[in-house]
Every structure is written in C-alpha cells, then in structure tokens.
Design a protein around this motif. Structure first.
Motif, PDB file in Angstrom:
ATOM      1  N   THR A 200      15.240   2.807   4.253  1.00 57.74           N
ATOM      2  CA  THR A 200      14.148   3.281   4.754  1.00 57.74           C
ATOM      3  C   THR A 200      13.008   2.118   4.946  1.00 57.74           C
ATOM      4  O   THR A 200      11.821   2.637   5.428  1.00 57.74           O
ATOM      5  N   GLU A 201      12.368   1.499   3.833  1.00 56.22           N
ATOM      6  CA  GLU A 201      11.335   1.310   3.866  1.00 56.22           C
ATOM      7  C   GLU A 201      11.064  -0.069   4.435  1.00 56.22           C
ATOM      8  O   GLU A 201       9.817  -0.181   5.024  1.00 56.22           O
ATOM      9  N   GLU A 202      11.825  -0.597   4.924  1.00 52.68           N
ATOM     10  CA  GLU A 202      11.162  -1.042   6.212  1.00 52.68           C
ATOM     11  C   GLU A 202      11.000  -1.015   7.141  1.00 52.68           C
ATOM     12  O   GLU A 202      10.223  -1.515   8.140  1.00 52.68           O
ATOM     13  N   VAL A 203      11.260   0.882   7.307  1.00 54.92           N
ATOM     14  CA  VAL A 203      10.868   1.861   8.663  1.00 54.92           C
ATOM     15  C   VAL A 203       9.356   2.249   8.172  1.00 54.92           C
ATOM     16  O   VAL A 203       8.500   1.796   8.745  1.00 54.92           O
ATOM     17  N   HIS A 204       9.533   2.007   7.537  1.00 49.54           N
ATOM     18  CA  HIS A 204       7.533   2.512   6.602  1.00 49.54           C
ATOM     19  C   HIS A 204       6.351   0.857   6.666  1.00 49.54           C
ATOM     20  O   HIS A 204       5.878   1.719   6.833  1.00 49.54           O
ATOM     21  N   ARG A 205       7.384   0.276   6.517  1.00 53.65           N
ATOM     22  CA  ARG A 205       6.791  -1.061   6.500  1.00 53.65           C
ATOM     23  C   ARG A 205       5.898  -1.423   7.978  1.00 53.65           C
ATOM     24  O   ARG A 205       5.044  -1.094   8.292  1.00 53.65           O
ATOM     25  N   GLN A 206       7.068  -1.054   9.182  1.00 63.93           N
ATOM     26  CA  GLN A 206       6.352  -1.355   9.817  1.00 63.93           C
ATOM     27  C   GLN A 206       5.953  -0.054  10.773  1.00 63.93           C
ATOM     28  O   GLN A 206       4.534  -0.379  11.634  1.00 63.93           O
ATOM     29  N   ALA A 207       5.922   1.120  10.609  1.00 62.79           N
ATOM     30  CA  ALA A 207       5.300   1.880  10.453  1.00 62.79           C
ATOM     31  C   ALA A 207       3.555   1.777  10.494  1.00 62.79           C
ATOM     32  O   ALA A 207       3.081   2.620  10.267  1.00 62.79           O
ATOM     33  N   PHE A 208       3.833   2.089   8.584  1.00 62.62           N
ATOM     34  CA  PHE A 208       2.279   1.341   8.883  1.00 62.62           C
ATOM     35  C   PHE A 208       1.229   0.309   8.814  1.00 62.62           C
ATOM     36  O   PHE A 208       0.068   0.249   9.736  1.00 62.62           O
TER      37      PHE A 208
ATOM     38  N   GLY B  30       2.154   6.922   0.453  1.00 62.52           N
ATOM     39  CA  GLY B  30       2.025   6.038   1.026  1.00 62.52           C
ATOM     40  C   GLY B  30       0.452   5.740   1.282  1.00 62.52           C
ATOM     41  O   GLY B  30      -0.317   4.719   1.465  1.00 62.52           O
ATOM     42  N   ARG B  31      -0.501   6.487   1.043  1.00 66.89           N
ATOM     43  CA  ARG B  31      -1.730   6.910   0.865  1.00 66.89           C
ATOM     44  C   ARG B  31      -2.664   6.455  -0.421  1.00 66.89           C
ATOM     45  O   ARG B  31      -3.382   5.474  -0.425  1.00 66.89           O
ATOM     46  N   GLU B  32      -1.586   6.051  -0.779  1.00 69.05           N
ATOM     47  CA  GLU B  32      -1.860   5.604  -2.640  1.00 69.05           C
ATOM     48  C   GLU B  32      -1.996   4.651  -2.615  1.00 69.05           C
ATOM     49  O   GLU B  32      -2.516   3.612  -2.717  1.00 69.05           O
ATOM     50  N   ARG B  33      -1.203   3.943  -1.090  1.00 68.16           N
ATOM     51  CA  ARG B  33      -0.603   2.001  -1.148  1.00 68.16           C
ATOM     52  C   ARG B  33      -1.656   1.779  -0.712  1.00 68.16           C
ATOM     53  O   ARG B  33      -2.500   0.595  -0.939  1.00 68.16           O
ATOM     54  N   ILE B  34      -1.860   2.265   0.269  1.00 63.13           N
ATOM     55  CA  ILE B  34      -2.861   2.161   1.127  1.00 63.13           C
ATOM     56  C   ILE B  34      -4.442   1.831   0.505  1.00 63.13           C
ATOM     57  O   ILE B  34      -5.713   1.125   0.864  1.00 63.13           O
ATOM     58  N   ARG B  35      -5.110   2.573   0.169  1.00 67.28           N
ATOM     59  CA  ARG B  35      -6.105   2.887  -1.318  1.00 67.28           C
ATOM     60  C   ARG B  35      -5.844   1.845  -1.919  1.00 67.28           C
ATOM     61  O   ARG B  35      -6.823   0.768  -1.761  1.00 67.28           O
ATOM     62  N   HIS B  36      -4.807   1.278  -2.655  1.00 70.16           N
ATOM     63  CA  HIS B  36      -4.311   0.438  -3.664  1.00 70.16           C
ATOM     64  C   HIS B  36      -5.085  -0.796  -2.486  1.00 70.16           C
ATOM     65  O   HIS B  36      -6.006  -2.166  -3.169  1.00 70.16           O
ATOM     66  N   PHE B  37      -4.527  -1.028  -1.520  1.00 70.32           N
ATOM     67  CA  PHE B  37      -4.737  -2.442  -0.732  1.00 70.32           C
ATOM     68  C   PHE B  37      -6.317  -2.453  -0.182  1.00 70.32           C
ATOM     69  O   PHE B  37      -6.675  -3.461  -0.086  1.00 70.32           O
ATOM     70  N   VAL B  38      -6.709  -1.238   0.249  1.00 69.67           N
ATOM     71  CA  VAL B  38      -8.237  -1.417   0.572  1.00 69.67           C
ATOM     72  C   VAL B  38      -8.853  -2.123  -0.885  1.00 69.67           C
ATOM     73  O   VAL B  38      -9.709  -2.933  -0.341  1.00 69.67           O
ATOM     74  N   ASP B  39      -8.875  -1.241  -2.165  1.00 68.10           N
ATOM     75  CA  ASP B  39      -9.289  -1.646  -2.475  1.00 68.10           C
ATOM     76  C   ASP B  39      -9.728  -3.543  -3.921  1.00 68.10           C
ATOM     77  O   ASP B  39     -10.549  -3.569  -4.147  1.00 68.10           O
ATOM     78  N   THR B  40      -7.913  -3.046  -3.219  1.00 69.89           N
ATOM     79  CA  THR B  40      -7.961  -5.089  -4.034  1.00 69.89           C
ATOM     80  C   THR B  40      -8.392  -6.193  -2.729  1.00 69.89           C
ATOM     81  O   THR B  40      -8.387  -7.042  -3.339  1.00 69.89           O
ATOM     82  N   TYR B  41      -7.856  -5.948  -1.977  1.00 65.96           N
ATOM     83  CA  TYR B  41      -8.128  -7.173  -0.896  1.00 65.96           C
ATOM     84  C   TYR B  41      -8.735  -7.292   0.211  1.00 65.96           C
ATOM     85  O   TYR B  41      -9.573  -7.548   0.094  1.00 65.96           O
ATOM     86  N   VAL B  42      -9.836  -5.426   0.354  1.00 61.97           N
ATOM     87  CA  VAL B  42     -10.469  -5.462   1.186  1.00 61.97           C
ATOM     88  C   VAL B  42     -11.346  -4.757   0.528  1.00 61.97           C
ATOM     89  O   VAL B  42     -12.263  -3.213   1.928  1.00 61.97           O
ATOM     90  N   PRO B  43     -12.537  -4.726   0.347  1.00 59.94           N
ATOM     91  CA  PRO B  43     -12.839  -3.501  -0.739  1.00 59.94           C
ATOM     92  C   PRO B  43     -14.403  -3.705  -0.138  1.00 59.94           C
ATOM     93  O   PRO B  43     -15.125  -2.646  -0.157  1.00 59.94           O
ATOM     94  N   GLU B  44     -14.593  -4.234   1.043  1.00 53.50           N
ATOM     95  CA  GLU B  44     -15.657  -4.330   1.546  1.00 53.50           C
ATOM     96  C   GLU B  44     -15.691  -3.102   2.468  1.00 53.50           C
ATOM     97  O   GLU B  44     -16.237  -2.519   3.554  1.00 53.50           O
ATOM     98  N   MET B  45     -13.945  -3.257   3.423  1.00 51.77           N
ATOM     99  CA  MET B  45     -14.197  -1.848   3.381  1.00 51.77           C
ATOM    100  C   MET B  45     -13.818   0.095   2.802  1.00 51.77           C
ATOM    101  O   MET B  45     -14.287   1.121   3.586  1.00 51.77           O
ATOM    102  N   ALA B  46     -14.180  -0.362   1.633  1.00 52.53           N
ATOM    103  CA  ALA B  46     -13.708   1.182   0.997  1.00 52.53           C
ATOM    104  C   ALA B  46     -14.667   2.004   0.978  1.00 52.53           C
ATOM    105  O   ALA B  46     -14.875   3.046   0.406  1.00 52.53           O
TER     106      ALA B  46
END
Length: 266
Positions: free
Chosen positions: A18-26, A53-69
């Motif tokens: 299912t992970e590819e489905v999760h990726r496409q949904a994100f 999933g929620r933790e994954r978004i948080r990690h992405f924001v904190d790491t790659y787009v911290p200006e949106m934190a």
C-alpha cells in the motif's frame, strides 16, 4: 509441539503493498492545498524511516521547509485528514491487492482456531479499508483486534503497538508470530519478544533484516512459491500454520542446544 496461538500482521506493505498508494495520496493532498511539494519514490523511501503519516509530514516540514513550520500542527492535521480521505477512496477502488499467500494464511489460521490481530502505525480506519476492499466487510470479523497508531504513545520502532497487541490477545510473545515488511516493524516486534517473519515490500527491499525469524519474498501460494532469503523456511514453498509450528519447534531445539550450564548462548 509448538504452542502457536496467534498471528499478528502489520498492514502497510505486509498485507498489501500500500505504500505507493499512500505516496500518491500525500501528493494529491499537497496539490489540494496548493502546496508545491511532490514526493517521488526515491524520496518517499527515505521518509518511510519515519513511522506515521502525520509524523512524516511534520518531519518533512521541519527538515526541508522549516520556513513553513510556523503554520503549526493544525495545518499538518488538515493535510493529513485530506490525505487519509484520498487514500481511503483509492483503496476502495482496489488500488492495492493482498500480497501472495495473505488471504490463504488468514483463512487457514482462522479455520484452525488461531487468533488474528492487525497492527498498524497508520490509523485503524486505514487498516479496515484494506481489509474491506479485499475481503469484504465480513473480513473484519476474522480479526480479534486491530491496534492502530493512534492508540499508542510511541510508534515503531518502539514496541508499544506489539505489546498492546499481546495485551489484547492475553498471550505471551512466545505463543505468537509477527509478520512485517519494514526494518522499523522488525525492530518493534523483536523488542516485544516476538518471532518475526519479514516479507520485504516494494519500498523496503534491500534493507538489512538481521534478526528476522524468517526472511522470504512473500507468504507463498500453491502456484506461486516464495523465495527464501534467510532464517527459517528454507525448503518450504509457502507459509502455513503447520510450517510455522515446525519452524518454531526447530528454533526451540536450536536454542536448547545452544544453552550450556543453564545459561543461553543463543
């Protein structure tokens, strides 16, 4: 004779790929919110090291787009809610089928009186969606419990979710076998004392699964035997209740042989 009483299945990647489905949904959720983010498969493989999933978004924001934190947790929750709805719609359209041997083993275990539990760092609703799409609503009745990521304080690789599953079952770890596809899942199950059968999925192939009770390509079907990589199961073609009990007995015998003077050297 093995005292096997229950099977505990991870969902994403283990029951169905299912992970590819999760990726496409994100990515669809990001577009819906007008965000210029797109997770390709290689990048998503890295993000899967973060459970939830929620933790994954948080990690992405904190790491790659911290200006949106500064947008905060509320915005992340809104994105994740949209993503979950999109994922459920895709799963309902049979976007992810059960992997080889899964339905067969579930049916056999149920018919032989073993208990069945699902564990997932995703939500219980997402796990139910996979079962309903592939086994119809009645398929949920095959499982004694579903333990979701929202019910534990710490997600994989912490053992919380497996310890809760054992508590729900009322069984010791030695009476159960876990099925996983990821390194985080293997670490969590092993930390809870479980023997763990690992069947790597699309996004977890090539990981170091040292410590797996058995490492095989999938659970196998009569006309689609699994490929054996390491651990128990060499010489078999598919995972059955009888095979699992034999593997456990062989493992117990080996542990006994490697115990000297009352002290285990296993």
């Amino acid at each position: 004779m093995s005292g096997l009483k229950a099977l505990i299945f991870d969902v994403d990647g283990t029951l169905a790929d299912t992970e590819e489905v999760h990726r496409q949904a994100f990515n669809a959720a990001f577009r819906a919110f007008g965000l210029p983010w797109s997770w390709d498969q290689g990048f998503y493989r890295q993000l899967l090291l973060v459970s939830g999933g929620r933790e994954r978004i948080r990690h992405f924001v904190d790491t790659y787009v911290p200006e949106m934190a500064a947008e905060g947790l509320a915005a992340i929750n809104e994105i994740h809610v949209r993503k979950s709805a999109l994922y459920a719609r895709m799963i309902d359209q049979r976007a992810a089928r059960l992997r080889p041997g899964v339905e067969r083993l579930i049916d056999e275990a149920n018919s032989r009186g073993l208990k069945l539990v699902l564990v997932t760092t995703s939500s219980i609703a997402n796990a139910e969606a996979v079962i309903i799409a592939n086994l119809e609503p009645a398929g949920l009745d095959l499982f004694d419990a579903i333990v979701g990521g929202e019910t534990v304080a710490n997600k994989k690789p912490a053992p919380d979710i497996y310890r809760m599953a054992l508590e729900r079952l009322g069984l010791p770890a030695r009476a159960c076998v876990a099925f996983e596809d990821s390194l985080n899942g293997l670490k969590a199950a092993n930390a809870a004392g479980l023997r763990t059968v690992v069947t790597p999925s699309t996004y977890t192939q090539g990981a170091d699964f040292t410590g797996a009770f058995a490492l095989i390509s999938h659970l196998g079907d009569p006309f689609e035997p699994y490929e054996h990589f390491a651990g128990a199961g060499e010489g078999d073609r598919m995972v059955t209740v009888g095979a699992l009990r034999r593997w456990i007995d062989d493992d117990d015998d080996m542990r006994s042989l490697l115990t000297i003077g009352g002290r285990s050297i296993y």
